[in-house]
Design a protein around this motif. Structure first.
Motif, PDB file in Angstrom:
ATOM      1  N   ALA A 293      -0.256  14.108 -13.040  1.00 42.24           N
ATOM      2  CA  ALA A 293      -1.092  14.112 -11.841  1.00 42.24           C
ATOM      3  C   ALA A 293      -0.394  13.278 -10.771  1.00 42.24           C
ATOM      4  N   ILE A 294      -0.047  13.920  -9.670  1.00 41.56           N
ATOM      5  CA  ILE A 294       0.590  13.246  -8.537  1.00 41.56           C
ATOM      6  C   ILE A 294      -0.438  13.169  -7.408  1.00 41.56           C
ATOM      7  N   SER A 295      -0.797  11.948  -7.025  1.00 42.27           N
ATOM      8  CA  SER A 295      -1.808  11.733  -5.993  1.00 42.27           C
ATOM      9  C   SER A 295      -1.171  11.064  -4.786  1.00 42.27           C
ATOM     10  N   GLY A 296      -1.702  11.368  -3.625  1.00 39.46           N
ATOM     11  CA  GLY A 296      -1.189  10.767  -2.403  1.00 39.46           C
ATOM     12  C   GLY A 296      -2.015  11.174  -1.206  1.00 39.46           C
ATOM     13  N   GLU A 297      -1.619  10.681  -0.050  1.00 44.33           N
ATOM     14  CA  GLU A 297      -2.295  10.997   1.196  1.00 44.33           C
ATOM     15  C   GLU A 297      -1.573  12.147   1.895  1.00 44.33           C
ATOM     16  N   ILE A 298      -2.347  12.966   2.587  1.00 50.70           N
ATOM     17  CA  ILE A 298      -1.774  14.078   3.337  1.00 50.70           C
ATOM     18  C   ILE A 298      -1.127  13.516   4.598  1.00 50.70           C
ATOM     19  N   GLY A 299       0.182  13.750   4.751  1.00 44.97           N
ATOM     20  CA  GLY A 299       0.911  13.226   5.893  1.00 44.97           C
ATOM     21  C   GLY A 299       1.073  14.249   6.992  1.00 44.97           C
ATOM     22  N   THR A 300       2.185  14.161   7.691  1.00 44.71           N
ATOM     23  CA  THR A 300       2.428  15.042   8.828  1.00 44.71           C
ATOM     24  C   THR A 300       2.686  16.467   8.365  1.00 44.71           C
ATOM     25  N   ALA A 301       2.395  17.403   9.252  1.00 49.11           N
ATOM     26  CA  ALA A 301       2.599  18.819   8.955  1.00 49.11           C
ATOM     27  C   ALA A 301       4.080  19.166   9.018  1.00 49.11           C
ATOM     28  N   THR A 302       4.492  20.063   8.119  1.00 48.55           N
ATOM     29  CA  THR A 302       5.852  20.587   8.108  1.00 48.55           C
ATOM     30  C   THR A 302       5.797  22.080   8.381  1.00 48.55           C
ATOM     31  N   GLU A 303       6.965  22.709   8.431  1.00 47.22           N
ATOM     32  CA  GLU A 303       6.993  24.150   8.679  1.00 47.22           C
ATOM     33  C   GLU A 303       6.357  24.934   7.539  1.00 47.22           C
ATOM     34  N   THR A 304       6.315  24.331   6.328  1.00 51.83           N
ATOM     35  CA  THR A 304       5.777  25.042   5.162  1.00 51.83           C
ATOM     36  C   THR A 304       4.452  24.486   4.668  1.00 51.83           C
ATOM     37  N   GLY A 305       4.022  23.359   5.192  1.00 53.24           N
ATOM     38  CA  GLY A 305       2.761  22.777   4.709  1.00 53.24           C
ATOM     39  C   GLY A 305       2.579  21.367   5.205  1.00 53.24           C
ATOM     40  N   PHE A 306       2.564  20.381   4.268  1.00 52.83           N
ATOM     41  CA  PHE A 306       2.349  18.988   4.625  1.00 52.83           C
ATOM     42  C   PHE A 306       3.215  18.094   3.749  1.00 52.83           C
ATOM     43  N   GLU A 307       3.401  16.857   4.217  1.00 52.23           N
ATOM     44  CA  GLU A 307       4.023  15.834   3.404  1.00 52.23           C
ATOM     45  C   GLU A 307       2.951  15.136   2.571  1.00 52.23           C
ATOM     46  N   LEU A 308       3.314  14.706   1.367  1.00 53.77           N
ATOM     47  CA  LEU A 308       2.428  13.929   0.508  1.00 53.77           C
ATOM     48  C   LEU A 308       2.926  12.483   0.563  1.00 53.77           C
ATOM     49  N   VAL A 309       2.158  11.608   1.254  1.00 56.39           N
ATOM     50  CA  VAL A 309       2.601  10.255   1.555  1.00 56.39           C
ATOM     51  C   VAL A 309       2.111   9.291   0.475  1.00 56.39           C
ATOM     52  N   ASN A 310       2.915   8.261   0.202  1.00 53.81           N
ATOM     53  CA  ASN A 310       2.594   7.226  -0.787  1.00 53.81           C
ATOM     54  C   ASN A 310       2.175   7.837  -2.128  1.00 53.81           C
ATOM     55  N   PRO A 311       3.008   8.657  -2.731  1.00 54.01           N
ATOM     56  CA  PRO A 311       2.608   9.325  -3.973  1.00 54.01           C
ATOM     57  C   PRO A 311       2.582   8.362  -5.157  1.00 54.01           C
ATOM     58  N   SER A 312       1.610   8.566  -6.025  1.00 48.15           N
ATOM     59  CA  SER A 312       1.544   7.860  -7.308  1.00 48.15           C
ATOM     60  C   SER A 312       1.562   8.895  -8.422  1.00 48.15           C
ATOM     61  N   LEU A 313       2.003   8.483  -9.606  1.00 51.62           N
ATOM     62  CA  LEU A 313       2.230   9.442 -10.687  1.00 51.62           C
ATOM     63  C   LEU A 313       1.636   8.924 -11.987  1.00 51.62           C
ATOM     64  N   GLN A 314       0.925   9.808 -12.683  1.00 47.74           N
ATOM     65  CA  GLN A 314       0.416   9.520 -14.019  1.00 47.74           C
ATOM     66  C   GLN A 314       0.733  10.712 -14.923  1.00 47.74           C
ATOM     67  N   VAL A 315       1.178  10.413 -16.156  1.00 48.83           N
ATOM     68  CA  VAL A 315       1.504  11.454 -17.125  1.00 48.83           C
ATOM     69  C   VAL A 315       0.595  11.288 -18.338  1.00 48.83           C
ATOM     70  N   PHE A 316      -0.039  12.367 -18.766  1.00 45.42           N
ATOM     71  CA  PHE A 316      -0.977  12.341 -19.887  1.00 45.42           C
ATOM     72  C   PHE A 316      -0.500  13.299 -20.970  1.00 45.42           C
ATOM     73  N   GLU A 317      -0.697  12.894 -22.221  1.00 45.69           N
ATOM     74  CA  GLU A 317      -0.363  13.771 -23.343  1.00 45.69           C
ATOM     75  C   GLU A 317      -1.499  14.743 -23.591  1.00 45.69           C
ATOM     76  N   LYS A 318      -1.170  15.994 -23.783  1.00 48.48           N
ATOM     77  CA  LYS A 318      -2.159  17.020 -24.101  1.00 48.48           C
ATOM     78  C   LYS A 318      -2.206  17.195 -25.611  1.00 48.48           C
ATOM     79  N   LYS A 319      -3.363  16.921 -26.189  1.00 51.24           N
ATOM     80  CA  LYS A 319      -3.518  17.033 -27.639  1.00 51.24           C
ATOM     81  C   LYS A 319      -4.199  18.344 -27.994  1.00 51.24           C
ATOM     82  N   PRO A 320      -3.896  18.894 -29.171  1.00 51.51           N
ATOM     83  CA  PRO A 320      -4.567  20.133 -29.592  1.00 51.51           C
ATOM     84  C   PRO A 320      -6.069  19.930 -29.683  1.00 51.51           C
ATOM     85  N   LYS A 321      -6.815  21.006 -29.480  1.00 50.70           N
ATOM     86  CA  LYS A 321      -8.275  20.906 -29.515  1.00 50.70           C
ATOM     87  C   LYS A 321      -8.767  20.481 -30.885  1.00 50.70           C
ATOM     88  N   GLY A 322      -8.073  20.842 -31.938  1.00 52.16           N
ATOM     89  CA  GLY A 322      -8.497  20.477 -33.287  1.00 52.16           C
ATOM     90  C   GLY A 322      -8.549  18.978 -33.488  1.00 52.16           C
TER      91      GLY A 322
END
Length: 327
Positions: A256-285
């Protein structure tokens, strides 16, 4: 000139060139000029390496340069660039502004496209509508013929479902007491005046390491596409943060990458001050195999609490009477 019977916005061309696929985007070589290009999966399947092919393309602005969206592989000769749009200013720079005639999906957000051109003896960029033909040479679109100006035709401001575009069956006043008033579209100035300041944050989820590159300041740059839409978020991240995507050690994971919506670009937006979290996906069993902790019934817990309180009170009274002689 008088207005023609109908006007619509359009920017399209048929070009002959060679496409080379890259990590973040493709390149389209037309003659001696190389342009950034974006090809859909269906187009990529029909590409022939090291071969000049004919493509139907949409010209647009990308990173302050002319670029092309490759829409289709076709047969036939190259044709002039058709530009039907408003000749106006964006940040004090003249462009052909191609507005949307209609929005095809509820999620459409891109209402206009900027096309950079070279136009000798150009008229004032006052936002009037022009019908022009262009030729690609020397790495730019040169206007060779133009007709206008005309009053700009209506442009799309909101999505209209197909059901509302069809002729409506008349309903008598007995069946419907009153009809709601139609929603009047707001101008960009009115929307800006009504907007409430807020801190907007965005979370992007992914389960694969994105293609990336290292910038001169050592930051890692990569791009996230919003599903199958054309909105792309540009992310710049420190190497030690990006390393979490590669060194987590999980076989199955989601980030999960979270951040603030920054200035507009030709293709979309910049993601400002991004933070990152990685989670392990476990089987449903595994989740189902966990036995929930025993919870004491409410009545039993209350009774036990009362009994404990009573015993504590008796012990306290007994300790106060120890050593006291009764006469």
């Amino acid at each position: 000139m008088s207005d023609p019977p109908s006007l619509s916005y359009q920017a399209i061309a048929t070009v002959q060139g060679q496409v080379e696929l890259g990590e973040s985007h493709a390149t389209l070589t037309i003659g001696d000029a190389v342009f950034a290009a974006f090809a859909s999966p269906s187009v990529r399947k029909r590409l022939v390496p090291d071969t000049v092919q004919t493509f139907r393309v949409y010209p647009r602005l990308w990173r302050s340069q002319l670029a092309f969206d490759i829409r289709k592989v076709v047969d036939g000769p190259a044709l002039p660039v058709i530009l039907n749009g408003c000749w106006g200013l964006s940040r004090d720079v003249p462009f052909f502004i191609i507005y949307r005639n209609e929005l095809l999906h509820p999620g459409d957000r891109k209402l206009q496209t900027l096309v950079p051109v070279v136009w000798e003896d150009a008229p004032p960029a006052d936002g009037q509508f022009w019908k022009a033909l262009g030729q690609i040479k020397d790495g730019a679109i040169h206007i060779v013929q133009a007709e206008g100006p005309f009053d700009p035709p209506p442009k799309a401001t909101q999505f209209v479902p197909k059901s509302e575009k069809l002729p409506q069956v008349a309903i008598t006043p007995v069946e419907v007491a009153s009809e709601p008033s139609p929603v009047v579209p707001l101008t960009s100035e009115e929307i800006f005046a009504m907007a409430t300041p807020a801190k907007v944050q965005l979370t992007c989820k992914l389960n694969q390491v994105p293609q990336h590159r290292i910038l001169p300041d050592k930051q890692i740059e990569f791009f996230l596409r919003d599903g199958e839409s054309e909105r792309i978020f540009t992310v710049c991240m420190k190497p030690k943060v990006f390393k979490k995507l590669t060194d987590h050690g999980y076989a199955d994971w989601v980030a999960a990458i979270s951040g603030e919506i920054g200035t507009a670009t030709e293709t979309g937006f910049e993601l400002v001050n991004p933070s990152l979290q990685v989670f392990e996906k476990k089987p449903k069993g595994d989740a189902e195999a966990v036995t929930p902790a025993y919870t004491e019934p409410q009545e039993t817990a209350t009774l036990a609490k009362a009994e404990t309180k009573e015993h504590k009170g008796a012990d306290k009274r007994k300790s106060l009477l120890d050593g006291v002689k009764l006469r």
